[in-house]
Enzyme design. Structure first.
Site, PDB file in Angstrom:
ATOM      1  N   LYS A   1       0.881  -1.291  -0.049  1.00  7.82           N
ATOM      2  CA  LYS A   1       0.071  -0.132  -0.072  1.00  7.82           C
ATOM      3  C   LYS A   1       0.704   1.239  -0.023  1.00  7.82           C
ATOM      4  O   LYS A   1       0.568   2.261  -0.682  1.00  7.82           O
ATOM      5  CB  LYS A   1      -0.889  -0.060   1.272  1.00  7.82           C
ATOM      6  CG  LYS A   1      -1.768  -1.010   1.429  1.00  7.82           C
ATOM      7  CD  LYS A   1      -2.678  -1.063   2.549  1.00  7.82           C
ATOM      8  CE  LYS A   1      -2.040  -0.963   3.915  1.00  7.82           C
ATOM      9  NZ  LYS A   1      -1.416  -2.291   4.260  1.00  7.82           N
TER      10      LYS A   1
ATOM     11  N   ARG B   1      11.546  -2.683  12.096  1.00  7.95           N
ATOM     12  CA  ARG B   1      10.570  -2.044  13.075  1.00  7.95           C
ATOM     13  C   ARG B   1      10.311  -3.210  14.210  1.00  7.95           C
ATOM     14  O   ARG B   1      10.292  -4.487  13.894  1.00  7.95           O
ATOM     15  CB  ARG B   1       9.112  -1.888  12.131  1.00  7.95           C
ATOM     16  CG  ARG B   1       9.191  -0.586  11.548  1.00  7.95           C
ATOM     17  CD  ARG B   1       8.115  -0.443  10.626  1.00  7.95           C
ATOM     18  NE  ARG B   1       6.789  -0.780  11.062  1.00  7.95           N
ATOM     19  CZ  ARG B   1       5.887  -0.841  10.263  1.00  7.95           C
ATOM     20  NH1 ARG B   1       5.628  -0.382   8.914  1.00  7.95           N
ATOM     21  NH2 ARG B   1       4.553  -1.468  10.696  1.00  7.95           N
TER      22      ARG B   1
ATOM     23  N   ARG C   1      -9.290   0.676   8.924  1.00  9.73           N
ATOM     24  CA  ARG C   1      -8.895  -0.756   9.369  1.00  9.73           C
ATOM     25  C   ARG C   1      -9.736  -1.535  10.145  1.00  9.73           C
ATOM     26  O   ARG C   1      -9.608  -2.880  10.298  1.00  9.73           O
ATOM     27  CB  ARG C   1      -7.833  -0.749  10.554  1.00  9.73           C
ATOM     28  CG  ARG C   1      -6.039  -0.289  10.041  1.00  9.73           C
ATOM     29  CD  ARG C   1      -5.455  -1.520   9.544  1.00  9.73           C
ATOM     30  NE  ARG C   1      -4.186  -1.733  10.050  1.00  9.73           N
ATOM     31  CZ  ARG C   1      -3.142  -1.061   9.940  1.00  9.73           C
ATOM     32  NH1 ARG C   1      -2.881   0.072   9.204  1.00  9.73           N
ATOM     33  NH2 ARG C   1      -1.682  -1.439  10.070  1.00  9.73           N
TER      34      ARG C   1
ATOM     35  N   ARG D   1      -0.246  -9.451  13.550  1.00 11.26           N
ATOM     36  CA  ARG D   1      -0.643  -8.333  12.675  1.00 11.26           C
ATOM     37  C   ARG D   1      -1.665  -9.029  11.525  1.00 11.26           C
ATOM     38  O   ARG D   1      -2.573  -8.495  11.096  1.00 11.26           O
ATOM     39  CB  ARG D   1       0.436  -7.546  12.031  1.00 11.26           C
ATOM     40  CG  ARG D   1       0.991  -6.383  12.913  1.00 11.26           C
ATOM     41  CD  ARG D   1       2.239  -5.795  12.651  1.00 11.26           C
ATOM     42  NE  ARG D   1       2.128  -5.234  11.452  1.00 11.26           N
ATOM     43  CZ  ARG D   1       3.025  -4.637  10.609  1.00 11.26           C
ATOM     44  NH1 ARG D   1       4.375  -5.160  10.884  1.00 11.26           N
ATOM     45  NH2 ARG D   1       2.872  -3.856   9.530  1.00 11.26           N
TER      46      ARG D   1
ATOM     47  N   ARG E   1      12.067  -6.387   5.366  1.00  9.80           N
ATOM     48  CA  ARG E   1      11.810  -4.978   5.135  1.00  9.80           C
ATOM     49  C   ARG E   1      12.560  -4.256   6.371  1.00  9.80           C
ATOM     50  O   ARG E   1      12.644  -4.778   7.477  1.00  9.80           O
ATOM     51  CB  ARG E   1      10.246  -4.817   5.251  1.00  9.80           C
ATOM     52  CG  ARG E   1       9.813  -3.168   5.383  1.00  9.80           C
ATOM     53  CD  ARG E   1       8.539  -3.018   4.602  1.00  9.80           C
ATOM     54  NE  ARG E   1       7.577  -3.068   5.803  1.00  9.80           N
ATOM     55  CZ  ARG E   1       6.134  -2.616   5.551  1.00  9.80           C
ATOM     56  NH1 ARG E   1       5.695  -2.557   4.254  1.00  9.80           N
ATOM     57  NH2 ARG E   1       5.461  -2.655   6.469  1.00  9.80           N
TER      58      ARG E   1
HETATM   59  P1  AMP Z   1       1.139   0.174   9.491  1.00  5.39           P
HETATM   60  O1  AMP Z   1       2.257   0.946   9.266  1.00  5.39           O
HETATM   61  O2  AMP Z   1       0.034   0.549   8.771  1.00  5.39           O
HETATM   62  O3  AMP Z   1       1.275  -1.389   9.301  1.00  5.39           O
HETATM   63  O4  AMP Z   1       0.488   0.471  10.979  1.00  5.39           O
HETATM   64  C1  AMP Z   1       1.507   0.154  11.850  1.00  5.39           C
HETATM   65  C2  AMP Z   1       0.663  -0.105  13.219  1.00  5.39           C
HETATM   66  O5  AMP Z   1      -0.005   1.304  13.472  1.00  5.39           O
HETATM   67  C3  AMP Z   1      -0.467  -1.082  13.284  1.00  5.39           C
HETATM   68  O6  AMP Z   1      -0.126  -2.580  13.532  1.00  5.39           O
HETATM   69  C4  AMP Z   1      -1.417  -0.448  14.216  1.00  5.39           C
HETATM   70  O7  AMP Z   1      -0.924  -0.878  15.524  1.00  5.39           O
HETATM   71  C5  AMP Z   1      -1.099   1.032  14.064  1.00  5.39           C
HETATM   72  N1  AMP Z   1      -2.255   1.494  13.113  1.00  5.39           N
HETATM   73  C6  AMP Z   1      -1.973   1.899  11.873  1.00  5.39           C
HETATM   74  N2  AMP Z   1      -3.146   2.539  11.293  1.00  5.39           N
HETATM   75  C7  AMP Z   1      -4.284   1.987  12.194  1.00  5.39           C
HETATM   76  C8  AMP Z   1      -5.559   2.265  11.912  1.00  5.39           C
HETATM   77  N3  AMP Z   1      -6.331   2.667  11.046  1.00  5.39           N
HETATM   78  N4  AMP Z   1      -6.255   1.784  13.222  1.00  5.39           N
HETATM   79  C9  AMP Z   1      -5.776   1.301  14.214  1.00  5.39           C
HETATM   80  N5  AMP Z   1      -4.401   1.017  14.388  1.00  5.39           N
HETATM   81  C10 AMP Z   1      -3.692   1.282  13.226  1.00  5.39           C
END
Ligand code: AMP
Length: 215
Positions: free
Chosen positions: A13, A162, A88, A173, A127
Protein backbone atom coordinates in the site's frame (compact mmCIF):
# COMPACT_ATOMS: atom_id res chain seq x y z
CA UNK A 1 -7.53 11.38 -6.78
CA UNK A 2 -9.21 10.34 -3.55
CA UNK A 3 -8.61 6.68 -2.80
CA UNK A 4 -8.58 4.18 0.01
CA UNK A 5 -5.86 1.53 -0.35
CA UNK A 6 -6.85 -1.70 1.39
CA UNK A 7 -4.55 -4.69 1.81
CA UNK A 8 -2.72 -6.73 4.42
CA UNK A 9 0.45 -5.35 6.01
CA UNK A 10 3.16 -5.83 3.37
CA UNK A 11 0.74 -5.82 0.42
CA UNK A 12 2.50 -2.74 -0.94
CA UNK A 13 0.00 0.00 0.00
CA UNK A 14 2.75 2.44 0.98
CA UNK A 15 4.81 1.88 -2.18
CA UNK A 16 1.74 2.19 -4.41
CA UNK A 17 0.62 5.34 -2.55
CA UNK A 18 4.04 6.97 -3.04
CA UNK A 19 3.95 6.17 -6.77
CA UNK A 20 0.43 7.62 -7.09
CA UNK A 21 1.35 10.89 -5.33
CA UNK A 22 3.78 11.57 -8.17
CA UNK A 23 0.91 11.49 -10.70
CA UNK A 24 -1.26 14.37 -9.54
CA UNK A 25 0.06 15.81 -6.28
CA UNK A 26 -2.36 13.85 -4.09
CA UNK A 27 -0.94 13.28 -0.61
CA UNK A 28 -0.27 9.92 1.04
CA UNK A 29 -1.89 9.67 4.47
CA UNK A 30 -0.47 6.72 6.39
CA UNK A 31 -1.88 6.35 9.89
CA UNK A 32 1.04 4.00 10.67
CA UNK A 33 3.57 6.75 9.73
CA UNK A 34 1.64 9.36 11.73
CA UNK A 35 1.56 7.08 14.79
CA UNK A 36 5.27 6.13 14.52
CA UNK A 37 6.08 9.87 14.26
CA UNK A 38 4.05 10.49 17.44
CA UNK A 39 5.81 7.63 19.27
CA UNK A 40 9.21 9.00 18.31
CA UNK A 41 8.26 12.55 19.30
CA UNK A 42 7.00 11.22 22.67
CA UNK A 43 3.61 12.98 22.40
CA UNK A 44 0.58 11.87 24.46
CA UNK A 45 -0.80 10.17 21.34
CA UNK A 46 2.50 8.33 20.85
CA UNK A 47 2.62 7.22 24.50
CA UNK A 48 -0.91 5.87 24.26
CA UNK A 49 -0.35 4.13 20.92
CA UNK A 50 3.07 2.52 21.49
CA UNK A 51 2.02 -0.58 23.45
CA UNK A 52 -0.67 -1.52 20.94
CA UNK A 53 1.71 -1.01 18.02
CA UNK A 54 4.59 -3.02 19.48
CA UNK A 55 2.26 -5.96 20.08
CA UNK A 56 0.83 -5.74 16.55
CA UNK A 57 -2.62 -4.77 17.91
CA UNK A 58 -4.77 -2.02 16.49
CA UNK A 59 -4.80 1.35 18.22
CA UNK A 60 -8.33 2.24 19.48
CA UNK A 61 -10.71 3.61 16.83
CA UNK A 62 -11.34 6.82 18.81
CA UNK A 63 -7.64 7.81 18.66
CA UNK A 64 -7.45 7.10 14.93
CA UNK A 65 -10.63 9.02 14.11
CA UNK A 66 -9.30 12.04 16.04
CA UNK A 67 -6.14 11.97 13.89
CA UNK A 68 -8.04 11.57 10.62
CA UNK A 69 -10.65 14.23 11.32
CA UNK A 70 -7.85 16.81 11.67
CA UNK A 71 -5.67 15.44 8.86
CA UNK A 72 -8.36 15.41 6.18
CA UNK A 73 -9.06 19.10 6.78
CA UNK A 74 -5.47 20.18 6.18
CA UNK A 75 -5.09 22.23 2.98
CA UNK A 76 -2.79 19.74 1.20
CA UNK A 77 -5.68 17.25 1.03
CA UNK A 78 -7.58 19.50 -1.38
CA UNK A 79 -5.71 18.07 -4.40
CA UNK A 80 -6.52 14.52 -3.33
CA UNK A 81 -5.34 11.87 -0.89
CA UNK A 82 -4.41 8.20 -0.70
CA UNK A 83 -5.45 6.58 2.55
CA UNK A 84 -2.84 3.99 3.43
CA UNK A 85 -3.63 1.82 6.46
CA UNK A 86 -6.95 3.53 7.25
CA UNK A 87 -9.73 2.51 7.72
CA UNK A 88 -8.75 -0.74 9.46
CA UNK A 89 -12.06 -1.72 11.12
CA UNK A 90 -15.76 -1.56 10.22
CA UNK A 91 -16.41 1.15 12.89
CA UNK A 92 -13.57 3.25 11.32
CA UNK A 93 -15.12 2.79 7.86
CA UNK A 94 -18.53 3.83 9.16
CA UNK A 95 -17.08 6.86 10.95
CA UNK A 96 -15.11 7.79 7.81
CA UNK A 97 -18.32 7.71 5.75
CA UNK A 98 -19.95 10.18 8.16
CA UNK A 99 -16.81 12.37 8.22
CA UNK A 100 -16.52 12.52 4.42
CA UNK A 101 -20.21 13.44 4.13
CA UNK A 102 -19.70 16.20 6.70
CA UNK A 103 -16.66 17.54 4.81
CA UNK A 104 -18.45 17.12 1.48
CA UNK A 105 -15.70 14.91 0.07
CA UNK A 106 -16.41 12.13 -2.45
CA UNK A 107 -14.04 9.17 -2.78
CA UNK A 108 -13.16 7.93 -6.29
CA UNK A 109 -12.80 4.30 -5.25
CA UNK A 110 -11.46 1.77 -2.79
CA UNK A 111 -8.63 -0.40 -4.08
CA UNK A 112 -8.00 -3.79 -2.52
CA UNK A 113 -4.46 -5.04 -3.19
CA UNK A 114 -4.35 -8.83 -2.94
CA UNK A 115 -0.97 -10.49 -2.46
CA UNK A 116 -0.29 -14.15 -1.47
CA UNK A 117 0.55 -14.73 2.22
CA UNK A 118 4.04 -16.22 1.51
CA UNK A 119 5.02 -13.08 -0.41
CA UNK A 120 3.78 -10.89 2.44
CA UNK A 121 5.67 -12.84 5.11
CA UNK A 122 8.87 -12.71 3.09
CA UNK A 123 8.50 -8.97 2.42
CA UNK A 124 7.79 -8.02 6.02
CA UNK A 125 10.62 -10.01 7.59
CA UNK A 126 13.12 -8.53 5.12
CA UNK A 127 11.72 -4.96 5.25
CA UNK A 128 13.76 -2.23 6.91
CA UNK A 129 12.61 1.33 7.66
CA UNK A 130 14.47 4.60 8.16
CA UNK A 131 14.03 5.42 11.85
CA UNK A 132 13.83 9.18 11.22
CA UNK A 133 10.12 9.94 11.76
CA UNK A 134 10.20 12.66 9.08
CA UNK A 135 11.63 10.25 6.47
CA UNK A 136 10.49 6.66 7.15
CA UNK A 137 11.92 5.52 3.78
CA UNK A 138 11.38 1.80 3.19
CA UNK A 139 14.12 -0.64 2.15
CA UNK A 140 14.34 -4.38 1.71
CA UNK A 141 17.48 -6.33 2.60
CA UNK A 142 17.02 -8.59 -0.44
CA UNK A 143 15.47 -6.48 -3.19
CA UNK A 144 16.20 -2.85 -2.28
CA UNK A 145 19.00 -2.46 0.31
CA UNK A 146 20.33 1.02 1.18
CA UNK A 147 23.57 1.87 -0.68
CA UNK A 148 25.49 1.88 2.62
CA UNK A 149 24.37 -0.92 4.93
CA UNK A 150 22.10 0.30 7.74
CA UNK A 151 22.12 3.95 6.60
CA UNK A 152 19.25 5.71 4.83
CA UNK A 153 20.14 6.89 1.29
CA UNK A 154 17.78 9.85 1.63
CA UNK A 155 18.57 11.33 5.05
CA UNK A 156 21.56 9.42 6.51
CA UNK A 157 19.66 8.16 9.58
CA UNK A 158 19.88 4.52 10.75
CA UNK A 159 17.75 2.01 8.84
CA UNK A 160 16.22 -0.51 11.28
CA UNK A 161 13.81 -3.42 11.58
CA UNK A 162 10.53 -2.15 13.07
CA UNK A 163 9.61 -3.53 16.52
CA UNK A 164 6.38 -4.88 15.00
CA UNK A 165 8.24 -6.70 12.19
CA UNK A 166 9.52 -9.65 14.18
CA UNK A 167 8.05 -13.01 13.09
CA UNK A 168 5.66 -13.14 16.12
CA UNK A 169 4.41 -9.58 15.74
CA UNK A 170 3.93 -10.08 11.98
CA UNK A 171 1.84 -13.25 12.50
CA UNK A 172 -0.27 -11.34 15.00
CA UNK A 173 -0.70 -8.37 12.63
CA UNK A 174 -1.82 -10.71 9.84
CA UNK A 175 -4.31 -12.39 12.20
CA UNK A 176 -5.61 -8.95 13.21
CA UNK A 177 -5.90 -8.03 9.53
CA UNK A 178 -7.96 -11.16 8.76
CA UNK A 179 -10.29 -10.62 11.70
CA UNK A 180 -10.76 -6.86 11.73
CA UNK A 181 -9.73 -5.38 8.36
CA UNK A 182 -10.58 -8.02 5.73
CA UNK A 183 -14.35 -7.50 6.38
CA UNK A 184 -13.93 -4.00 4.86
CA UNK A 185 -13.69 -5.65 1.44
CA UNK A 186 -17.34 -6.76 1.75
CA UNK A 187 -18.30 -3.39 3.23
CA UNK A 188 -16.97 -1.42 0.24
CA UNK A 189 -18.22 -4.01 -2.24
CA UNK A 190 -21.74 -3.35 -0.94
CA UNK A 191 -21.12 0.38 -1.28
CA UNK A 192 -20.24 -0.27 -4.96
CA UNK A 193 -16.80 1.30 -4.50
CA UNK A 194 -14.46 -1.69 -4.49
CA UNK A 195 -11.88 -2.44 -7.16
CA UNK A 196 -9.69 -5.51 -6.40
CA UNK A 197 -6.27 -5.91 -7.97
CA UNK A 198 -4.20 -9.07 -7.54
CA UNK A 199 -0.53 -8.45 -8.07
CA UNK A 200 2.84 -8.58 -6.45
CA UNK A 201 4.28 -5.81 -8.61
CA UNK A 202 3.54 -2.24 -7.53
CA UNK A 203 3.85 -1.08 -11.17
CA UNK A 204 1.04 -3.46 -12.17
CA UNK A 205 -1.15 -2.24 -9.31
CA UNK A 206 -0.54 1.42 -10.23
CA UNK A 207 -1.32 0.69 -13.89
CA UNK A 208 -4.54 -1.07 -12.84
CA UNK A 209 -5.59 1.98 -10.80
CA UNK A 210 -4.71 4.39 -13.64
CA UNK A 211 -6.73 2.32 -16.11
CA UNK A 212 -9.72 2.26 -13.79
CA UNK A 213 -9.58 6.02 -13.19
CA UNK A 214 -8.85 6.64 -16.89
CA UNK A 215 -5.73 8.74 -16.20
P1 AMP B 1 1.11 0.16 9.46
O1 AMP B 1 2.38 0.91 9.26
O2 AMP B 1 -0.03 0.68 8.64
O3 AMP B 1 1.28 -1.34 9.34
O4 AMP B 1 0.66 0.44 10.98
C1 AMP B 1 1.49 0.08 12.07
C2 AMP B 1 0.64 -0.06 13.33
O5 AMP B 1 0.01 1.19 13.62
C3 AMP B 1 -0.48 -1.06 13.25
O6 AMP B 1 -0.07 -2.40 13.51
C4 AMP B 1 -1.43 -0.54 14.33
O7 AMP B 1 -0.95 -0.83 15.62
C5 AMP B 1 -1.30 0.98 14.14
N1 AMP B 1 -2.29 1.49 13.16
C6 AMP B 1 -2.03 2.07 11.95
N2 AMP B 1 -3.16 2.44 11.33
C7 AMP B 1 -4.18 2.09 12.17
C8 AMP B 1 -5.59 2.20 12.09
N3 AMP B 1 -6.22 2.74 11.02
N4 AMP B 1 -6.32 1.72 13.13
C9 AMP B 1 -5.73 1.18 14.22
N5 AMP B 1 -4.40 1.04 14.36
C10 AMP B 1 -3.61 1.49 13.34
Amino acid sequence: MKLILLGAPGAGKGTVAKMLTALDGSVQISTGDILRGAVQAGTDLGKEAKGYMDRGDLVPDSLIMGIMEKRLQEPDCAKGFLLDGFPRTIPQAEALKVLLNKLNIKLDMVVSIDVPREVILDRLTTRRTCENAKCQAIYNVKSNPPKKEGICDKCGSPVVQRADETVEAISHRLETYNQKTAPLIGFYEKEGMLHSITGTSSDAVVNGIKAHLKI
